[in-house]
Design a protein around this motif. Sequence first.
Motif, PDB file in Angstrom:
ATOM      1  N   SER A 278       0.833  -1.197   0.000  1.00 12.25           N
ATOM      2  CA  SER A 278       0.000   0.000   0.000  1.00 12.25           C
ATOM      3  C   SER A 278       0.872   1.253   0.000  1.00 12.25           C
ATOM      4  CB  SER A 278      -0.906  -0.004   1.232  1.00 12.25           C
ATOM      5  OG  SER A 278      -1.714  -1.156   1.254  1.00 12.25           O
ATOM      6  N   MET A 279       0.385   2.278  -0.665  1.00 12.63           N
ATOM      7  CA  MET A 279       1.124   3.535  -0.734  1.00 12.63           C
ATOM      8  C   MET A 279       0.168   4.682  -1.039  1.00 12.63           C
ATOM      9  SD  MET A 279       3.120   3.051  -4.400  1.00 12.63           S
ATOM     10  CE  MET A 279       3.504   1.311  -4.133  1.00 12.63           C
ATOM     11  N   THR A 280       0.670   5.902  -0.949  1.00 10.36           N
ATOM     12  CA  THR A 280      -0.145   7.067  -1.247  1.00 10.36           C
ATOM     13  C   THR A 280      -0.343   7.216  -2.757  1.00 10.36           C
ATOM     14  OG1 THR A 280       1.742   8.562  -1.399  1.00 10.36           O
ATOM     15  CG2 THR A 280       0.764   8.253   0.787  1.00 10.36           C
ATOM     16  N   LYS A 281      -1.307   8.041  -3.141  1.00  8.91           N
ATOM     17  CA  LYS A 281      -1.527   8.306  -4.564  1.00  8.91           C
ATOM     18  C   LYS A 281      -0.275   8.880  -5.205  1.00  8.91           C
ATOM     19  CE  LYS A 281      -6.477   9.376  -4.066  1.00  8.91           C
ATOM     20  NZ  LYS A 281      -7.516  10.423  -4.212  1.00  8.91           N
ATOM     21  N   THR A 282       0.337   9.836  -4.506  1.00 10.59           N
ATOM     22  CA  THR A 282       1.530  10.492  -5.056  1.00 10.59           C
ATOM     23  C   THR A 282       2.647   9.494  -5.289  1.00 10.59           C
ATOM     24  OG1 THR A 282       0.964  12.558  -3.937  1.00 10.59           O
ATOM     25  CG2 THR A 282       3.244  12.296  -4.658  1.00 10.59           C
TER      26      THR A 282
ATOM     27  N   ASN B 267     -14.113   1.613  -9.963  1.00  7.21           N
ATOM     28  CA  ASN B 267     -14.405   0.246 -10.400  1.00  7.21           C
ATOM     29  C   ASN B 267     -14.261  -0.780  -9.284  1.00  7.21           C
ATOM     30  OD1 ASN B 267     -14.942   1.127 -13.002  1.00  7.21           O
ATOM     31  ND2 ASN B 267     -12.861   0.748 -13.736  1.00  7.21           N
ATOM     32  N   GLY B 268     -13.927  -0.293  -8.086  1.00  8.16           N
ATOM     33  CA  GLY B 268     -13.821  -1.194  -6.940  1.00  8.16           C
ATOM     34  C   GLY B 268     -12.576  -2.053  -6.924  1.00  8.16           C
ATOM     35  N   LEU B 269     -11.561  -1.666  -7.688  1.00 11.86           N
ATOM     36  CA  LEU B 269     -10.312  -2.443  -7.740  1.00 11.86           C
ATOM     37  C   LEU B 269      -9.298  -1.966  -6.713  1.00 11.86           C
ATOM     38  CD1 LEU B 269      -9.931  -2.623 -11.631  1.00 11.86           C
ATOM     39  CD2 LEU B 269     -11.157  -4.175 -10.107  1.00 11.86           C
ATOM     40  N   VAL B 270      -9.464  -0.726  -6.270  1.00 13.10           N
ATOM     41  CA  VAL B 270      -8.576  -0.121  -5.268  1.00 13.10           C
ATOM     42  C   VAL B 270      -9.441   0.624  -4.263  1.00 13.10           C
ATOM     43  CG1 VAL B 270      -6.878   1.726  -4.907  1.00 13.10           C
ATOM     44  CG2 VAL B 270      -6.525   0.066  -6.734  1.00 13.10           C
ATOM     45  N   GLU B 271      -9.023   0.632  -3.010  1.00 16.57           N
ATOM     46  CA  GLU B 271      -9.696   1.414  -1.986  1.00 16.57           C
ATOM     47  C   GLU B 271      -8.667   2.284  -1.283  1.00 16.57           C
ATOM     48  OE1 GLU B 271     -11.451  -1.269   0.747  1.00 16.57           O
ATOM     49  OE2 GLU B 271      -9.541  -2.170   1.399  1.00 16.57           O
ATOM     50  N   GLN B 272      -9.131   3.346  -0.638  1.00 15.88           N
ATOM     51  CA  GLN B 272      -8.230   4.232   0.078  1.00 15.88           C
ATOM     52  C   GLN B 272      -8.666   4.363   1.529  1.00 15.88           C
ATOM     53  OE1 GLN B 272      -8.190   8.146  -1.666  1.00 15.88           O
ATOM     54  NE2 GLN B 272     -10.349   8.103  -2.205  1.00 15.88           N
TER      55      GLN B 272
ATOM     56  N   ASP C  37      -0.293  10.288   9.062  1.00 20.57           N
ATOM     57  CA  ASP C  37      -0.760  11.575   8.534  1.00 20.57           C
ATOM     58  C   ASP C  37      -2.162  11.378   7.965  1.00 20.57           C
ATOM     59  OD1 ASP C  37      -1.211  13.989   7.329  1.00 20.57           O
ATOM     60  OD2 ASP C  37       0.558  13.974   6.053  1.00 20.57           O
ATOM     61  N   LYS C  38      -3.170  11.836   8.693  1.00 19.33           N
ATOM     62  CA  LYS C  38      -4.565  11.619   8.302  1.00 19.33           C
ATOM     63  C   LYS C  38      -4.898  12.261   6.956  1.00 19.33           C
ATOM     64  CE  LYS C  38      -5.447   9.428  12.129  1.00 19.33           C
ATOM     65  NZ  LYS C  38      -5.646   7.962  12.114  1.00 19.33           N
ATOM     66  N   ARG C  39      -4.145  13.279   6.568  1.00 25.13           N
ATOM     67  CA  ARG C  39      -4.417  13.962   5.301  1.00 25.13           C
ATOM     68  C   ARG C  39      -3.947  13.132   4.110  1.00 25.13           C
ATOM     69  NH1 ARG C  39      -1.077  19.231   6.613  1.00 25.13           N
ATOM     70  NH2 ARG C  39       0.298  17.498   7.170  1.00 25.13           N
ATOM     71  N   ASN C  40      -3.007  12.260   4.363  1.00 27.26           N
ATOM     72  CA  ASN C  40      -2.445  11.432   3.290  1.00 27.26           C
ATOM     73  C   ASN C  40      -3.126  10.074   3.298  1.00 27.26           C
ATOM     74  OD1 ASN C  40      -0.666  11.856   1.233  1.00 27.26           O
ATOM     75  ND2 ASN C  40       1.160  11.909   2.511  1.00 27.26           N
ATOM     76  N   ARG C  41      -3.958   9.802   2.328  1.00 25.98           N
ATOM     77  CA  ARG C  41      -4.692   8.544   2.281  1.00 25.98           C
ATOM     78  C   ARG C  41      -3.889   7.473   1.557  1.00 25.98           C
ATOM     79  NH1 ARG C  41      -9.905   9.419   3.765  1.00 25.98           N
ATOM     80  NH2 ARG C  41     -10.793   7.706   2.560  1.00 25.98           N
ATOM     81  N   MET C  42      -4.016   6.244   2.062  1.00 25.21           N
ATOM     82  CA  MET C  42      -3.266   5.116   1.510  1.00 25.21           C
ATOM     83  C   MET C  42      -4.141   4.309   0.564  1.00 25.21           C
ATOM     84  SD  MET C  42      -0.275   5.359   2.916  1.00 25.21           S
ATOM     85  CE  MET C  42       0.480   3.742   2.704  1.00 25.21           C
ATOM     86  N   LEU C  43      -3.545   3.846  -0.514  1.00 22.06           N
ATOM     87  CA  LEU C  43      -4.247   3.032  -1.501  1.00 22.06           C
ATOM     88  C   LEU C  43      -3.949   1.555  -1.267  1.00 22.06           C
ATOM     89  CD1 LEU C  43      -3.588   5.086  -4.763  1.00 22.06           C
ATOM     90  CD2 LEU C  43      -5.633   5.121  -3.332  1.00 22.06           C
TER      91      LEU C  43
END
Length: 204
Positions: A105-109, A132-137, A143-149
């Motif tokens: 898992s990692m951030t979008k960036t 499409n339900g293939l990835v969730e965040q 860091d609550k502002r940085n969402r993980m994929l």
Amino acid sequence: MYYNLLTDILGLVRMYEQEMDKERPDVYDFSRWLHQYTARQGHMATDEPEWEGKANGRSADSVINTSLVHLYRYAKLQAKAAIADTEFSTPDDFIYLISLVAFGSMTKTALIRLNVHEKSAGMQIVKRLIDNGLVEQTANDIDKRNRMLHITAKGTRLLNESMENIRQASRNVTEPLTSEEKMELIKLLTKLEKFHEQRTRGDG
């Protein structure tokens, strides 16, 4: 003459033995070592290939750049064929999923940077995967502002169902190369990629 040659060979075998320190040396391993040794000594003779436009001054840099662009397009055609009749919209979809499986898992960036995409293009791919339900965040614990994929169960299933076609597409691109040629190409491409990655980060 042959005596001198044998003496030289014995000296090389002694050097090989000292450098490699192998319990069970073999002639194939020695030949690889000898290839590397002669290259280090500057004795490796490389036959310069011919290419279209060489006589008119076309540079090796031009040939390499053109070949890389063409190979990217051939690879893209193979990748598109591999995902035909699947839920994947583009080859980038499964490449992003493979990245999440391989590196976790990692951030979008981080995911976008890993795949060397511009931010706008990368965000579109991520959005499509989420829709499409293939990835969730989820929220990052640090860091609550940085969402993980994360790849979802659906994404994992779809990727597994498509992997054999994807592997075959990869084999089709490198089909004419021997195993040794593939290893050498990996070294050269890795050297190029690391150089540009470091330069890009430096510029940033």
